[in-house]
Design a protein around this motif. Structure first.
Motif, mmCIF file in Angstrom:
data_model
loop_
_atom_site.group_PDB
_atom_site.id
_atom_site.type_symbol
_atom_site.label_atom_id
_atom_site.label_comp_id
_atom_site.label_asym_id
_atom_site.label_seq_id
_atom_site.Cartn_x
_atom_site.Cartn_y
_atom_site.Cartn_z
ATOM 1 N N LYS A 221 18.807 69.613 -14.908
ATOM 2 C CA LYS A 221 19.550 68.741 -13.996
ATOM 3 C C LYS A 221 18.761 68.477 -12.712
ATOM 4 O O LYS A 221 18.678 67.338 -12.234
ATOM 5 N N GLU B 105 17.127 64.655 -11.573
ATOM 6 C CA GLU B 105 17.373 63.981 -10.302
ATOM 7 C C GLU B 105 16.066 63.784 -9.521
ATOM 8 O O GLU B 105 15.886 62.754 -8.863
ATOM 9 N N CYS C 36 22.596 62.092 -7.673
ATOM 10 C CA CYS C 36 23.508 60.987 -7.975
ATOM 11 C C CYS C 36 24.425 61.293 -9.155
ATOM 12 O O CYS C 36 25.608 60.973 -9.118
ATOM 13 N N ARG C 37 23.891 61.886 -10.220
ATOM 14 C CA ARG C 37 24.703 62.140 -11.413
ATOM 15 C C ARG C 37 25.199 63.581 -11.444
ATOM 16 O O ARG C 37 26.405 63.822 -11.497
ATOM 17 N N PHE C 38 24.305 64.535 -11.438
ATOM 18 C CA PHE C 38 24.683 65.944 -11.519
ATOM 19 C C PHE C 38 24.895 66.472 -10.107
ATOM 20 O O PHE C 38 24.099 67.261 -9.589
ATOM 21 N N ASN C 39 25.983 66.042 -9.478
ATOM 22 C CA ASN C 39 26.200 66.359 -8.068
ATOM 23 C C ASN C 39 27.447 67.204 -7.834
ATOM 24 O O ASN C 39 27.949 67.256 -6.714
#
Length: 205
Positions: free
Chosen positions: A46, A50, A80-83
């Motif tokens: 992850k 990013e 942005c995605r794995f936040n």
């Protein structure tokens, strides 16, 4: 017995040497590009995903300077995605993160920096202009999870898995911008465009 096991190891080794590494995407101009790839890297998927997203389409020199600034905690990687559960920092606004969530994944930055240097060396061997390279493609995929165990209360055992990843990137030379030839001919306009131009009072055509 040792015989069948040794045979299987030799077969696997022969198969590994006989197969070429396949990339998810090929460069538009193979002669003007250089590749680098890392498989089963012991670094979190992850965080690396990013970090790679922040480097996409960036110049090689800018990407190296950016990762070195991340290692020095002068710039941050926006998440942005794995936040989920990622903290907020003022540095995220400078990188265009609307949510303000960013981190400094040191291990991911070191792996990507080494991979960029590897691709740069490959480009030098091919005789490419290193100062004119940019990251045309970078991708991070999940690798097979590696299993460990952790010991819990009352004699129980829980899985303690790692999340390694595969990383691949392609450096390509920038193409020189070609100016369109000015032939002096007027651009042909449609009837609706002519009507709009006449109504706006910009003059007859």
């Amino acid at each position: 017995s040792v015989g069948p096991l040794l045979f299987l190891v030799c077969q696997a080794r022969r198969h590994q040497l006989g197969t070429m590494v396949k990339y998810a995407r090929e460069a538009d101009n193979v002669s003007k590009s250089a590749k680098a790839r890392g498989s089963d890297l012991r670094v979190h998927f992850k965080n690396t995903r990013e970090s790679a997203l922040a480097l996409q389409k960036m110049d090689l020199k800018k990407a190296k300077d950016f990762l070195e600034a991340v290692l020095a905690h002068k710039r941050a990687i926006p998440f942005c995605r794995f936040n989920g559960g990622v903290g907020r920092t003022g540095q995220a606004k400078n990188e265009g993160a609307t949510g303000g969530q960013a981190r400094w994944p040191v291990k991911s930055a070191e792996f990507l920096l080494n991979l960029l240097r590897n691709a740069e060396s490959n480009a030098e061997v091919k005789g490419l202009d290193v100062d004119n390279l940019f990251i045309s493609h970078i991708q991070v995929n999940k690798a097979m999870r590696q299993r460990r165990r952790t010991y819990r209360a009352h004699g129980r055992i829980n899985p303690y898995m790692s999340m390694p990843c595969h990383v691949e990137l392609i450096l390509a030379e920038k193409e020189a911008a070609v100016k369109s030839e000015q032939d002096g001919k007027a651009r042909k306009m449609s009837k609706s465009q002519l009507a709009v131009k006449l109504r706006s009072g910009s003059g007859a055509v």
